[in-house]
Write a protein that holds these residues in place. Structure first.
Motif, PDB file in Angstrom:
ATOM      1  N   ILE A   1      27.548  43.847  30.402  1.00  0.00           N
ATOM      2  CA  ILE A   1      28.705  43.321  31.129  1.00  0.00           C
ATOM      3  C   ILE A   1      28.311  42.927  32.544  1.00  0.00           C
ATOM      4  CG2 ILE A   1      30.975  43.934  32.051  1.00  0.00           C
ATOM      5  CD1 ILE A   1      31.411  45.670  29.616  1.00  0.00           C
ATOM      6  N   SER A   2      27.509  43.740  33.201  1.00  0.00           N
ATOM      7  CA  SER A   2      27.107  43.413  34.575  1.00  0.00           C
ATOM      8  C   SER A   2      26.288  42.135  34.628  1.00  0.00           C
ATOM      9  CB  SER A   2      26.306  44.577  35.175  1.00  0.00           C
ATOM     10  OG  SER A   2      25.134  44.820  34.409  1.00  0.00           O
ATOM     11  N   ASN A   3      25.473  41.886  33.588  1.00  0.00           N
ATOM     12  CA  ASN A   3      24.662  40.676  33.575  1.00  0.00           C
ATOM     13  C   ASN A   3      25.467  39.424  33.231  1.00  0.00           C
ATOM     14  OD1 ASN A   3      22.347  41.988  34.338  1.00  0.00           O
ATOM     15  ND2 ASN A   3      21.553  42.211  32.265  1.00  0.00           N
ATOM     16  N   LEU A   4      26.683  39.593  32.697  1.00  0.00           N
ATOM     17  CA  LEU A   4      27.552  38.433  32.510  1.00  0.00           C
ATOM     18  C   LEU A   4      27.891  37.795  33.847  1.00  0.00           C
ATOM     19  CD1 LEU A   4      30.112  39.566  29.750  1.00  0.00           C
ATOM     20  CD2 LEU A   4      28.300  37.861  29.544  1.00  0.00           C
ATOM     21  N   TYR A   5      28.110  38.631  34.850  1.00  0.00           N
ATOM     22  CA  TYR A   5      28.407  38.109  36.189  1.00  0.00           C
ATOM     23  C   TYR A   5      27.175  37.444  36.793  1.00  0.00           C
ATOM     24  CZ  TYR A   5      32.433  41.167  35.570  1.00  0.00           C
ATOM     25  OH  TYR A   5      33.561  41.778  35.084  1.00  0.00           O
ATOM     26  N   ILE A   6      26.017  38.035  36.561  1.00  0.00           N
ATOM     27  CA  ILE A   6      24.780  37.428  37.041  1.00  0.00           C
ATOM     28  C   ILE A   6      24.542  36.090  36.353  1.00  0.00           C
ATOM     29  CG2 ILE A   6      22.263  37.682  37.030  1.00  0.00           C
ATOM     30  CD1 ILE A   6      22.606  40.599  37.594  1.00  0.00           C
ATOM     31  N   GLY A   7      24.811  36.033  35.052  1.00  0.00           N
ATOM     32  CA  GLY A   7      24.663  34.766  34.333  1.00  0.00           C
ATOM     33  C   GLY A   7      25.624  33.704  34.845  1.00  0.00           C
ATOM     34  N   ASN A   8      26.846  34.107  35.159  1.00  0.00           N
ATOM     35  CA  ASN A   8      27.812  33.148  35.706  1.00  0.00           C
ATOM     36  C   ASN A   8      27.361  32.640  37.070  1.00  0.00           C
ATOM     37  OD1 ASN A   8      30.649  31.985  35.324  1.00  0.00           O
ATOM     38  ND2 ASN A   8      30.812  32.892  37.353  1.00  0.00           N
ATOM     39  N   LEU A   9      26.824  33.531  37.888  1.00  0.00           N
ATOM     40  CA  LEU A   9      26.308  33.130  39.195  1.00  0.00           C
ATOM     41  C   LEU A   9      25.122  32.186  39.048  1.00  0.00           C
ATOM     42  CD1 LEU A   9      26.958  33.733  42.185  1.00  0.00           C
ATOM     43  CD2 LEU A   9      25.186  35.495  42.107  1.00  0.00           C
ATOM     44  N   ALA A  10      24.258  32.457  38.075  1.00  0.00           N
ATOM     45  CA  ALA A  10      23.125  31.571  37.823  1.00  0.00           C
ATOM     46  C   ALA A  10      23.592  30.202  37.340  1.00  0.00           C
ATOM     47  CB  ALA A  10      22.186  32.202  36.796  1.00  0.00           C
ATOM     48  N   LEU A  11      24.653  30.164  36.535  1.00  0.00           N
ATOM     49  CA  LEU A  11      25.196  28.891  36.068  1.00  0.00           C
ATOM     50  C   LEU A  11      25.729  28.068  37.233  1.00  0.00           C
ATOM     51  CD1 LEU A  11      26.070  26.983  33.782  1.00  0.00           C
ATOM     52  CD2 LEU A  11      28.176  28.333  33.582  1.00  0.00           C
TER      53      LEU A  11
END
Length: 344
Positions: free
Chosen positions: A50-60
């Motif tokens: 779940i925490s990496n979902l936010y990181i992935g969104n930031l990377a997008l």
């Protein structure tokens, strides 16, 4: 520096070449780095937390900036003029302001998630799931899009700024439009930063208390991972604040009519800092997150492709020796995670 001196400095070819080279390098690093982040999260199951979902969104968001707005800024800088007209100005400025708002609200949502996970771990595990996290990110995108579209539908307007070679909000607007810059700064920047600070103050208190009782030696692995994820978000928020604060401060001072303009060299440095944030985030993931660092190494060394080809060759050989191999092998025994392939 007088206005004539500023204009003359703006038209200096060496100055434009230096800034163009730096922005071009930042653009390349941004695209490649955030591609690695997105690829790592998409291909490695153990990174799909779940925490990496936010990181992935930031990377997008950073990837969109690197693909859509940075190349246009470099191109405009090389021509020393805006060539895309008012429609191009609206599109690029909308993407820029969407990205800024989306980045900070993503960090705020991540801070809320970390605070909930660390302070209420049992309730977090019972209530929080990936669908709720995706819904939060959807709300972040919707809010950011509404903010970015306000000048398009008539509240204020996007204008071309000669010292940044890009389009953005006009802080010197008059009348009713004058208050949009204040509204955008409040909703897109100040409020999410307040949320982040409010969430990380109790996290800091808990971490200090844990250190005093040496809880790091007996703390469960899950809690340690939660603290590491929280620490990574703190680093990202700090870097984001440091890189965006100068240009936002200049905009606020212009809105208050404290200053009319700043030296072009300072404007160049501030905008390079603003764009460099998108390139720094993937580096921060690799430095402060062991899982991302291991996946980066495997991708750059092309180990994953070699391991996968070797594994597939073994499976084909086994199926040829025993035709019932494919049908009898349990689905859960298949290496569905590319990270597991690396470790096999």
């Amino acid at each position: 520096m007088t206005e004539n001196d500023t204009v003359e400095f703006r038209h200096t070819q060496d100055n434009r070449i230096a800034m163009g080279c730096m922005l071009g390098l930042i653009c390349i690093v941004t695209i490649i780095g955030n591609c690695l982040v997105l690829l790592a999260i998409c291909t490695c199951r153990h990174l799909r937390s779940i925490s990496n979902l936010y990181i992935g969104n930031l990377a997008l968001v950073d990837f969109i900036i690197g693909v859509c707005t940075m190349p246009i800024t470099v191109w405009t800088l090389s021509l020393n003029s805006w060539q895309l007209g008012q429609a191009g100005c609206l599109v690029t400025a909308t993407i820029d302001n969407l990205a800024i708002a989306c980045s900070l609200w993503t960090l705020a949502a991540s801070a809320v998630d970390r605070c909930f996970a660390i302070l209420r771990p049992f309730k977090y595990n019972r209530l929080m799931n990936k669908n709720i996290a995706r819904s939060m990110l959807g709300a972040v995108w919707l809010l950011s899009l509404c903010l970015a579209l306000c000048p398009v539908i008539g509240w204020d307007s996007y204008v071309y700024s000669w010292f940044s070679f890009s389009c953005g909000i006009n802080p010197a607007a008059k009348g009713h439009d004058r208050y949009f810059f204040l509204f955008y700064t409040l909703v897109a920047l100040i409020i999410p930063l307040v949320v982040v600070v409010a969430c990380y103050i109790p996290i800091y208190i808990v971490s200090r208390r844990a250190n005093k009782i040496h809880a790091s030696q007996t703390q469960p692995g899950h809690s340690k991972r939660q603290m590491q994820a929280a620490f990574l978000v703190i680093i990202i928020v700090s870097v984001f604040t440091l890189t965006t604060l100068p240009i936002m401060t200049v905009g606020m001072l212009s809105w208050l009519k404290v200053i009319d303009s700043i030296p072009l060299l300072a404007a160049i440095v501030f905008h390079i800092m603003l764009y460099s944030n998108s390139a720094l985030n993937p580096i921060l993931y690799g430095v402060f997150n062991t899982s991302f660092r291991e996946v980066y190494k495997s991708m750059l060394n092309c180990e994953w492709g070699l391991k996968r080809r070797t594994l597939m060759a073994r499976r084909r050989a086994s199926s040829l020796r025993d035709p019932s191999f494919v049908n009898t092998k349990k689905k859960n025994d298949r290496p569905s995670d590319r990270y597991d392939i690396l470790k096999s």
